[in-house]
Design an enzyme around this catalytic site. Structure first.
Site, PDB file in Angstrom:
ATOM      1  N   LYS A 195       3.688 -15.648 -95.508  1.00 30.18           N
ATOM      2  CA  LYS A 195       3.461 -17.260 -95.548  1.00 30.18           C
ATOM      3  C   LYS A 195       3.872 -17.925 -96.992  1.00 30.18           C
ATOM      4  CE  LYS A 195       0.424 -17.733 -91.762  1.00 30.18           C
ATOM      5  NZ  LYS A 195      -0.319 -16.549 -91.491  1.00 30.18           N
ATOM      6  N   THR A 247       1.031  -7.397 -91.081  1.00 31.89           N
ATOM      7  CA  THR A 247       0.080  -7.006 -92.038  1.00 31.89           C
ATOM      8  C   THR A 247      -0.203  -8.264 -92.910  1.00 31.89           C
ATOM      9  OG1 THR A 247       1.770  -6.270 -93.643  1.00 31.89           O
ATOM     10  CG2 THR A 247       0.706  -4.354 -92.313  1.00 31.89           C
TER      11      THR A 247
END
Ligand code: S5P
Length: 271
Positions: free
Chosen positions: A97, A65
């Site tokens: 990230k 996701t």
């Protein structure tokens, strides 16, 4: 090129080489569902995300996701996703990230409207800030049995994660240990041959080679699993972008699952 020893082992036989519960569960699911496919669900509302999960959940080992693009994200949605992850047997990977200092990522991981650590089994981080990012994230995730991947390489044209950067990323993971860091986002196996077992997850995958208009580059499941020795193929638009709704997506996911699994079976036969 020599054959990397990890690529000759079955996913199932690698379970015992990991201590992290998420890494173990992932390898067990891969073996059980005969799937090395992660679907990347990059759509912007919860109803659409859940529709895709219902369509392809049985075909994948993992659902990825980007929670920050979902306009009506809520804790009830996160609960529903977790419920599906149990029912349909997949790992939830929030592709966050992270890329900040340890103290900041602690809050980004734990708090705010997304509270990522409370529902995502796996997340990822850029190594750019140094090992403090791992210390920060593991202080939140390790007690919950979560796991982390470092981005050692990227799929997009002109990216800077190459050569020495990739080697230093590997080194950073090694020094952190495999309790929390379980592998990498990478385009090929970036771990030295005699090292411990690391998981390699690879985006930039399509049934045909190519790219998009913004620098994304696609390789086939066979290139990624057989030729580059990676463990998981990550596919976004190749699956959720097909026209025809839930059934069409399921059929497309099955094509990727089969292509990824056949490449894996072929790789096990090499000597
Ligand atoms: O190097 C990377 C790393 C990641 S995690 N390249 C990528 O494309 N990704 C992610 O994989 C990206 O953010 C997107 O969610 C997915 C690829 O999507 P696709 O539609 O191009 O298959």
């Amino acid at each position: 090129m020599s054959v990397h020893p990890t690529t000759l082992k079955t996913y199932g036989s690698r379970v015992s080489l990991h201590s992290n519960p998420t890494a173990k569960r992932l390898l067990e699911i891969m073996e059980r569902k005969q799937s090395n496919l992660c679907v990347s669900i990059d759509v912007t509302n919860t109803a659409e995300v859940l529709e895709i999960v219902r369509g392809v959940g049985s075909k994948v080992c993992m659902v990825k996701t980007h929670a920050d693009i979902i306009s009506d994200f809520s804790s009830a949605f996160a609960d529903e996703l977790v419920r599906f992850s149990k029912e349909l047997d997949f790992i939830i990977f929030e592709d966050r990230k992270f890329a900040d200092i340890g103290n900041t990522v602690v809050h980004q991981y734990q708090s705010g409207p997304l509270a990522i650590a409370s529902w995502a089994h796996l997340t990822n981080a850029h190594p750019i800030p140094g090992p403090g990012i791992i210390t920060g994230l593991s202080s939140v995730g390790l007690p919950l049995g979560r796991a982390l991947l470092l981005l050692g390489e990227m799929s997009s044209k002109g990216n800077l994660a190459t050569g020495e950067y990739t080697k230093k990323t590997m080194q950073m993971a090694k020094e952190a240990g495999r309790e929390f860091v379980v592998g990498f986002i990478a385009m090929s196996r970036v771990d030295p041959e005699e090292e411990e077992d690391w998981l390699m997850l690879t985006p930039g995958v399509g049934l045909v080679q190519g790219g998009d208009k913004m620098g994304q580059q696609y390789r086939t499941p066979r290139d990624v699993i057989l030729d580059s020795g990676c463990d998981v193929i990550i596919v976004g638009r190749g699956i959720y972008g097909v026209k025809g709704g839930k059934d069409a997506m399921e059929a497309e996911a099955e094509k990727y699952r089969r292509a990824g699994w056949e490449a894996y079976e072929e790789r096990l036969k090499r000597t």
